[in-house]
Design a protein around this motif. Structure first.
Motif, PDB file in Angstrom:
ATOM      1  N   SER A 358       0.827  -1.214   0.000  1.00  0.00           N
ATOM      2  CA  SER A 358       0.000   0.000   0.000  1.00  0.00           C
ATOM      3  C   SER A 358       0.859   1.262   0.000  1.00  0.00           C
ATOM      4  O   SER A 358       0.371   2.349  -0.310  1.00  0.00           O
ATOM      5  N   TRP A 359       2.158   1.130   0.316  1.00  0.00           N
ATOM      6  CA  TRP A 359       3.052   2.288   0.357  1.00  0.00           C
ATOM      7  C   TRP A 359       3.174   2.983  -0.999  1.00  0.00           C
ATOM      8  O   TRP A 359       3.553   4.159  -1.060  1.00  0.00           O
ATOM      9  N   ILE A 360       2.854   2.289  -2.080  1.00  0.00           N
ATOM     10  CA  ILE A 360       3.007   2.929  -3.394  1.00  0.00           C
ATOM     11  C   ILE A 360       2.061   4.120  -3.558  1.00  0.00           C
ATOM     12  O   ILE A 360       2.305   5.008  -4.379  1.00  0.00           O
ATOM     13  N   TRP A 361       1.001   4.169  -2.745  1.00  0.00           N
ATOM     14  CA  TRP A 361       0.074   5.298  -2.828  1.00  0.00           C
ATOM     15  C   TRP A 361       0.610   6.526  -2.087  1.00  0.00           C
ATOM     16  O   TRP A 361       0.039   7.607  -2.180  1.00  0.00           O
ATOM     17  N   ASP A 362       1.709   6.355  -1.364  1.00  0.00           N
ATOM     18  CA  ASP A 362       2.391   7.486  -0.753  1.00  0.00           C
ATOM     19  C   ASP A 362       3.499   8.038  -1.643  1.00  0.00           C
ATOM     20  O   ASP A 362       4.135   9.025  -1.303  1.00  0.00           O
ATOM     21  N   VAL A 363       3.742   7.372  -2.760  1.00  0.00           N
ATOM     22  CA  VAL A 363       4.805   7.786  -3.676  1.00  0.00           C
ATOM     23  C   VAL A 363       4.271   8.818  -4.654  1.00  0.00           C
ATOM     24  O   VAL A 363       3.147   8.696  -5.157  1.00  0.00           O
ATOM     25  N   ASP A 364       5.070   9.841  -4.925  1.00  0.00           N
ATOM     26  CA  ASP A 364       4.676  10.885  -5.869  1.00  0.00           C
ATOM     27  C   ASP A 364       4.953  10.431  -7.293  1.00  0.00           C
ATOM     28  O   ASP A 364       5.819  10.965  -7.998  1.00  0.00           O
ATOM     29  N   THR A 365       4.168   9.426  -7.744  1.00  0.00           N
ATOM     30  CA  THR A 365       4.379   8.871  -9.079  1.00  0.00           C
ATOM     31  C   THR A 365       3.952   9.833 -10.182  1.00  0.00           C
ATOM     32  O   THR A 365       4.273   9.614 -11.356  1.00  0.00           O
ATOM     33  N   GLU A 366       3.251  10.897  -9.799  1.00  0.00           N
ATOM     34  CA  GLU A 366       2.848  11.885 -10.801  1.00  0.00           C
ATOM     35  C   GLU A 366       4.062  12.454 -11.532  1.00  0.00           C
ATOM     36  O   GLU A 366       4.014  12.726 -12.736  1.00  0.00           O
ATOM     37  N   LYS A 367       5.167  12.597 -10.815  1.00  0.00           N
ATOM     38  CA  LYS A 367       6.373  13.149 -11.433  1.00  0.00           C
ATOM     39  C   LYS A 367       6.983  12.165 -12.429  1.00  0.00           C
ATOM     40  O   LYS A 367       7.655  12.566 -13.375  1.00  0.00           O
ATOM     41  N   LEU A 368       6.735  10.866 -12.226  1.00  0.00           N
ATOM     42  CA  LEU A 368       7.294   9.863 -13.134  1.00  0.00           C
ATOM     43  C   LEU A 368       6.616   9.909 -14.500  1.00  0.00           C
ATOM     44  O   LEU A 368       7.233   9.610 -15.524  1.00  0.00           O
ATOM     45  N   VAL A 369       5.340  10.289 -14.527  1.00  0.00           N
ATOM     46  CA  VAL A 369       4.594  10.314 -15.790  1.00  0.00           C
ATOM     47  C   VAL A 369       4.474  11.728 -16.358  1.00  0.00           C
ATOM     48  O   VAL A 369       3.988  11.896 -17.483  1.00  0.00           O
ATOM     49  N   ALA A 370       4.922  12.731 -15.619  1.00  0.00           N
ATOM     50  CA  ALA A 370       4.657  14.122 -15.997  1.00  0.00           C
ATOM     51  C   ALA A 370       5.224  14.516 -17.349  1.00  0.00           C
ATOM     52  O   ALA A 370       4.618  15.306 -18.083  1.00  0.00           O
ATOM     53  N   LEU A 371       6.391  13.955 -17.701  1.00  0.00           N
ATOM     54  CA  LEU A 371       7.050  14.348 -18.949  1.00  0.00           C
ATOM     55  C   LEU A 371       6.802  13.368 -20.085  1.00  0.00           C
ATOM     56  O   LEU A 371       7.432  13.458 -21.138  1.00  0.00           O
TER      57      LEU A 371
END
Length: 447
Positions: A358-371
Motif C-alpha cells: 500500500s506504500w506505493i500510494w504514498d509515492v509521488d508517481t505523478e512526477k514519473l509520468v509528468a514528462l
C-alpha cells in the motif's frame, strides 16, 4: 577444559561447518550463501558473533538506517582499503545476525582466527539493540529513519527509542555519527553522553518545492509540536526548529557545499557525507576522501550502470516511499535534460520487499509520468503498480504510454526495445525484483 578453550574449539567447529556449507551452496550454484552458513555456525557455537567481533584489530563500524546502508558501507570500505587496511564487510546486504556471522567467517581461517583491521557491518534497524548486547563498536553511523515495511517494524519513533536505550549504556569511547537533517536522529544524538558528530546538508538551493506525501516525522521528537521547516531536502529531512520547546537541528561537522558526491540523487549526497565523516574520524585525509568519491563505482542495484544489447541501463533500487520518490526525482531531472524517456518499474511483495504494498500510494508517481514517454510495468504486483501510475496520469501535453508485462523477461525486452540508442533505460525495482533484474541482465538470459 576451561570455558575459553571450549569456546574456541566450538568456534573452530562452527567455522569448518560454515565454510563447508558455503562451498556446497556456491559450488552447486544454489545461492550466495550469505545467511545459511551463519545460521549453522551459531547452532554449533551460539557465541560465534561476539567471539569473532572481539578479534577485529582496530574497530567495528555499525551502519544503520532505512536507506543508503549498502552504498555508504561500500564507499567507506573503499576508503579504508585504499589506506591499506583489511576490512570485513557483509557486502551481500545480509544484515541480520546470521548474515553478519557469515560475513565475518569469510575472513577467518579454519580454526576461527579472524584477519581484519576493521569490520563494517550494515545492520537492520530492528536488530541494532540485539547486536549491541554482543558488541562495543568503535563507530555507530545512523543514516536516517523512514517508514519501511510497517508489517515488520512499526513507526520510526518506536525504533529510535529502542536505539537510545541500547546506545546510551555504551562507553564514552564509542563515537556516534548521525544525520542532523533527520529530526528523530538529531534528537537521539542530543540525548547521548558519547561523542556525537552530525552530518547534513546546508544547501538551501536544493530544497524541495513542497513536502512530499511520503513524509514520516514532521512533529518535534521532544514535545510533539509540529516542526517549522525552513525547507526540506528529502521526505522529512531538512532545516527545522520547534517553536514550542526550542528543539532545532544540531550544528554540522561538515560543510556539504564543499563536498563532491557519489552517483546521482540527493540521497547519495547524504551517503557521501556520512562515509566521509566516518573516514575523517578514523584519520583519513580529506584529499584522499575526495579522490575516492570521484572514482567510486555503485553497489549492485544502487544506481548501478550496465550495457545490454548495446544500450545503457541504470538500476535504481526503490524499496519504500522515500527511496522511490528520490529515484523518481533523479529520473525526472534526467528526462528534463532530454534522456530517460523509457522507464521500467518492477513491484514485488515478497519477504525482502515487505508484503504490504500500500506504500506505493504514498509515492509521488505523478512526477514519473509528468514528462511523458514509455513506462513498462512488471513484477508480482504489476497491476497494483499499473493502477497507481494510471491514477497519476492527467490530460497533459506529454502523453505517457503504459505497457503491462507480467513476465519480467518480456518486460525487460520490451523496455530495451523502446529505449532510444542515445538514452539510458532506468529500472526502478523493489529489492527482490532488483535481484531478478540483475540476474537476467548480467546473465544475458534475455538475449
Amino acid at each position: 577444559m576451561s570455558q575459553s578453550v571450549l569456546d574456541q574449539v566450538r568456534l573452530s567447529l562452527s567455522v569448518g561447518a560454515a565454510k563447508s556449507v558455503t562451498s556446497l551452496v556456491r559450488g552447486f550454484r544454489l545461492g550466495a550463501a550469505s545467511v545459511l552458513p551463519g545460521s549453522i555456525a551459531r547452532r554449533i557455537q551460539p557465541h560465534a558473533l561476539p567471539l569473532l567481533l572481539a578479534q577485529v584489530r582496530r574497530g567495528v563500524i555499525l551502519i544503520v538506517g532505512t536507506n543508503g546502508k549498502t552504498t555508504t558501507a561500500l564507499l567507506l570500505r573503499t576508503l579504508l582499503e585504499r589506506q591499506g587496511w583489511r576490512v570485513a564487510h557483509n557486502a551481500t546486504g545480509a544484515n541480520l545476525i546470521n548474515g553478519l556471522v557469515t560475513a565475518l567467517m569469510e575472513h577467518t581461517n579454519m580454526v576461527g582466527l579472524l584477519d581484519a583491521d576493521y569490520a563494517i557491518l550494515e545492520v537492520d534497524e530492528n536488530i541494532l539493540p540485539l547486536l549491541l548486547q554482543d558488541c562495543q563498536p568503535q563507530v555507530i553511523l545512523g543514516l536516517n529513519l523512514f517508514r519501511d515495511q510497517l508489517d515488520r517494524y512499526g513507526e520510526v519513533d518506536t525504533i529510535s527509542q529502542r536505539w537510545l536505550k541500547a546506545i546510551a549504556p555504551l562507553p564514552d569511547q564509542t563515537r556516534v555519527i548521525l544525520n542532523a537533517d533527520d529530526p528523530t536522529l538529531c534528537h537521539l544524538g542530543q540525548q547521548l553522553s558519547q561523542t556525537v558528530r552530525f552530518f547534513g546538508l546546508n544547501e538551501p538551493e536544493r530544497y524541495l518545492e513542497e513536502i512530499p506525501h511520503a513524509v514520516d516525522s514532521i512533529y518535534c521528537p521532544s514535545c510533539g509540536y509540529p516542526l517549522d521547516y525552513k525547507g526540506v531536502y528529502l521526505s522529512h529531512l531538512g532545516d527545522y526548529h520547534c517553536a514550542s520547546c526550542g528543539f532545532s537541528k544540531s550544528s554540522l561537522a561538515v560543510n556539504s557545499q564543499e563536498w563532491p558526491q557519489i552517483l546521482i540523487g540527493i540521497y547519495n549526497k547524504y551517503n557521501t557525507l556520512a562515509a566521509g565523516l566516518v573516514a575523517e574520524e578514523l584519520g583519513i585525509e580529506r584529499a584522499d576522501i575526495y579522490d575516492t568519491v570521484k572514482t567510486f563505482k555503485a553497489a549492485f542495484g544502487r544506481a548501478e550502470e550496465l550495457v545490454v544489447q548495446g544500450k545503457k541501463v541504470r538500476i535504481l533500487l526503490s524499496k519504500n516511499p522515500v527511496g522511490m520518490n528520490e529515484t523518481i526525482r533523479a529520473v525526472h531531472d534526467i528526462q528534463k535534460q532530454g534522456g530517460a524517456s523509457t522507464k521500467l518499474v518492477v513491484l514485488n511483495d515478497r519477504t525482502p520487499d515487505g508484503t504490504d504494498v500500500s506504500w506505493i500510494w504514498d509515492v509521488d508517481t505523478e512526477k514519473l509520468v509528468a514528462l511523458g514517454g514509455t513506462i513498462v510495468v512488471s513484477g508480482d504486483r504489476v497491476y497494483d503498480m499499473a493502477l497507481r501510475l494510471k491514477y497519476s496520469q492527467s490530460d497533459s501535453e506529454h502523453p505517457c504510454e503504459l505497457i503491462i508485462k507480467e513476465d519480467l523477461q518480456e518486460a525487460i525486452k520490451t523496455a530495451l526495445a523502446h529505449t532510444p540508442a542515445d538514452e539510458t533505460l532506468h529500472i526502478l525495482p523493489t529489492y527482490s525484483a532488483m535481484l531478478e533484474v540483475r540476474g537476467l541482465l548480467t546473465g544475458r538470459q534475455i538475449l
